[in-house]
Design an enzyme around this catalytic site. Structure first.
Site, PDB file in Angstrom:
ATOM      1  N   GLY A  15      38.053  51.028  31.858  1.00 31.85           N
ATOM      2  CA  GLY A  15      38.189  51.856  32.883  1.00 31.85           C
ATOM      3  C   GLY A  15      37.335  52.957  32.996  1.00 31.85           C
ATOM      4  N   THR A  16      36.020  53.146  32.354  1.00 27.32           N
ATOM      5  CA  THR A  16      35.094  54.214  32.357  1.00 27.32           C
ATOM      6  C   THR A  16      34.547  54.407  33.723  1.00 27.32           C
ATOM      7  OG1 THR A  16      33.313  52.786  31.161  1.00 27.32           O
ATOM      8  CG2 THR A  16      35.157  54.189  29.788  1.00 27.32           C
ATOM      9  N   ASN A  17      34.353  53.195  34.345  1.00 26.15           N
ATOM     10  CA  ASN A  17      33.545  53.482  35.675  1.00 26.15           C
ATOM     11  C   ASN A  17      34.816  54.242  36.660  1.00 26.15           C
ATOM     12  OD1 ASN A  17      30.892  52.315  36.314  1.00 26.15           O
ATOM     13  ND2 ASN A  17      32.097  50.819  34.647  1.00 26.15           N
ATOM     14  N   MET A  89      38.169  41.670  35.841  1.00 32.26           N
ATOM     15  CA  MET A  89      37.597  40.367  35.251  1.00 32.26           C
ATOM     16  C   MET A  89      38.487  39.087  35.727  1.00 32.26           C
ATOM     17  SD  MET A  89      35.390  41.775  33.643  1.00 32.26           S
ATOM     18  CE  MET A  89      34.430  40.717  32.646  1.00 32.26           C
ATOM     19  N   LYS A  90      38.656  39.249  36.949  1.00 35.23           N
ATOM     20  CA  LYS A  90      39.404  37.997  37.787  1.00 35.23           C
ATOM     21  C   LYS A  90      38.580  37.627  38.701  1.00 35.23           C
ATOM     22  CE  LYS A  90      43.300  37.105  35.489  1.00 35.23           C
ATOM     23  NZ  LYS A  90      43.735  35.702  35.031  1.00 35.23           N
ATOM     24  N   ILE A  91      38.727  36.791  39.336  1.00 37.72           N
ATOM     25  CA  ILE A  91      37.711  36.215  40.500  1.00 37.72           C
ATOM     26  C   ILE A  91      38.919  36.176  41.832  1.00 37.72           C
ATOM     27  CG2 ILE A  91      36.709  34.327  41.651  1.00 37.72           C
ATOM     28  CD1 ILE A  91      35.528  33.765  38.783  1.00 37.72           C
ATOM     29  N   ASN A 106      31.470  45.514  43.897  1.00 39.99           N
ATOM     30  CA  ASN A 106      31.597  45.271  42.444  1.00 39.99           C
ATOM     31  C   ASN A 106      30.145  45.974  41.506  1.00 39.99           C
ATOM     32  OD1 ASN A 106      32.431  43.962  40.083  1.00 39.99           O
ATOM     33  ND2 ASN A 106      30.931  42.403  40.419  1.00 39.99           N
ATOM     34  N   HIS A 108      28.218  45.126  38.209  1.00 37.08           N
ATOM     35  CA  HIS A 108      27.845  43.991  37.436  1.00 37.08           C
ATOM     36  C   HIS A 108      26.744  44.434  36.328  1.00 37.08           C
ATOM     37  CE1 HIS A 108      27.823  40.042  35.801  1.00 37.08           C
ATOM     38  NE2 HIS A 108      26.202  39.992  35.808  1.00 37.08           N
TER      39      HIS A 108
HETATM   40  C1  GAR Z   1      31.324  47.336  33.275  1.00 33.14           C
HETATM   41  O1  GAR Z   1      30.279  47.315  32.386  1.00 33.14           O
HETATM   42  C2  GAR Z   1      30.946  46.463  34.321  1.00 33.14           C
HETATM   43  O2  GAR Z   1      29.673  46.274  34.466  1.00 33.14           O
HETATM   44  C3  GAR Z   1      31.484  45.288  33.653  1.00 33.14           C
HETATM   45  O3  GAR Z   1      32.660  45.351  32.802  1.00 33.14           O
HETATM   46  C4  GAR Z   1      32.472  46.805  32.310  1.00 33.14           C
HETATM   47  C5  GAR Z   1      33.782  47.593  32.613  1.00 33.14           C
HETATM   48  O4  GAR Z   1      33.790  48.734  31.792  1.00 33.14           O
HETATM   49  N1  GAR Z   1      31.864  44.202  34.570  1.00 33.14           N
HETATM   50  C6  GAR Z   1      31.539  42.973  34.524  1.00 33.14           C
HETATM   51  O5  GAR Z   1      31.319  42.556  33.617  1.00 33.14           O
HETATM   52  C7  GAR Z   1      32.004  42.281  35.689  1.00 33.14           C
HETATM   53  N2  GAR Z   1      31.210  40.867  35.939  1.00 33.14           N
HETATM   54  P1  GAR Z   1      34.736  49.774  32.330  1.00 33.14           P
HETATM   55  O6  GAR Z   1      36.283  49.232  32.449  1.00 33.14           O
HETATM   56  O7  GAR Z   1      34.611  51.072  31.334  1.00 33.14           O
HETATM   57  O8  GAR Z   1      34.406  50.466  33.648  1.00 33.14           O
END
Ligand code: GAR
Length: 188
Positions: A15-17, A89-91, A106, A108
């Site tokens: 969840g850092t984003n 991480m689910k579709i 999203n 990526h």
């Molecule tokens: C992020 O780096 C994002 O780009 C990636 O998961 C990480 C989540 O980090 N997303 C994917 O790979 C989606 N296909 P976070 O939970 O610390 O934000």
């Protein structure tokens, strides 16, 4: 004063984003407020930020059909206008995506359209790419597809491994995600 839209963040992990968007959403002219966090994992570390900053959150550890049914209800009753997938991480089903066309984005960890899917950092290194980065895009019915909103590029150095790349790309992600949200609502 900007009339802020109500946004919902979907997470599965650290969840850092989410944390970074939350921080920026405190600015008076940031176009959204985070009104809800949805996690498909009860132990997602990112939920701690929701708890710490009193953001409503729900945990739905169910199959995607049930997950989407619950989420849909919440989104309608909380008047959510933007869904931000941040390490979710689910579709999502085609039907759910169609219902929210143009309102799901999203992030990526690659320079899309290159390296869709998982393990992007290892694949980028294996292929001896010179650059990688991250992309924020609208979600459409195909995986890691959809109109690109913001892309951020970094140079890959000789000794970079997958873990180092992940850290470097994630720093870019924090800028990219908020930049994309501002861009959608045309705020500079
Ligand atoms: C992020 O780096 C994002 O780009 C990636 O998961 C990480 C989540 O980090 N997303 C994917 O790979 C989606 N296909 P976070 O939970 O610390 O934000």
């Amino acid at each position: 004063m900007v009339k802020k839209k109500r946004a919902c963040i979907f997470i599965s992990g650290s969840g850092t984003n989410f944390r970074s968007i939350l921080k920026n959403s405190r600015e008076y002219n940031f176009p959204i407020n985070i009104s809800l966090v949805v996690s498909n994992k009860r132990n997602a570390v990112g939920l701690n930020y929701a708890k710490k900053f009193s953001i409503p959150y729900i945990i739905i550890e169910k199959n995607m059909k049930k997950f989407e049914k619950i989420v849909l209800k919440e989104i309608i009753c909380r008047k959510i206008s933007l869904i931000c997938l941040a390490g979710f991480m689910k579709i999502l089903s085609k039907n759910f995506i169609r219902n929210f066309k143009g309102r799901i984005i999203n992030i990526h960890p690659s320079l899309l359209p290159k390296y869709k899917g998982l393990n992007t950092f290892a694949r980028v290194i294996k292929n001896k790419e010179k650059y990688t980065g991250c992309t924020v895009h609208f979600v459409d019915e195909k995986l890691d597809n959809g109109l690109i909103i913001v892309k951020k590029k970094i140079l890959i150095k000789k000794n970079d491994n997958a873990e180092i790349l992940k850290q470097k790309v994630q720093l870019e992600e924090y800028n990219a995600y908020s930049m994309a949200i501002r861009k959608i609502y045309a705020v500079n």
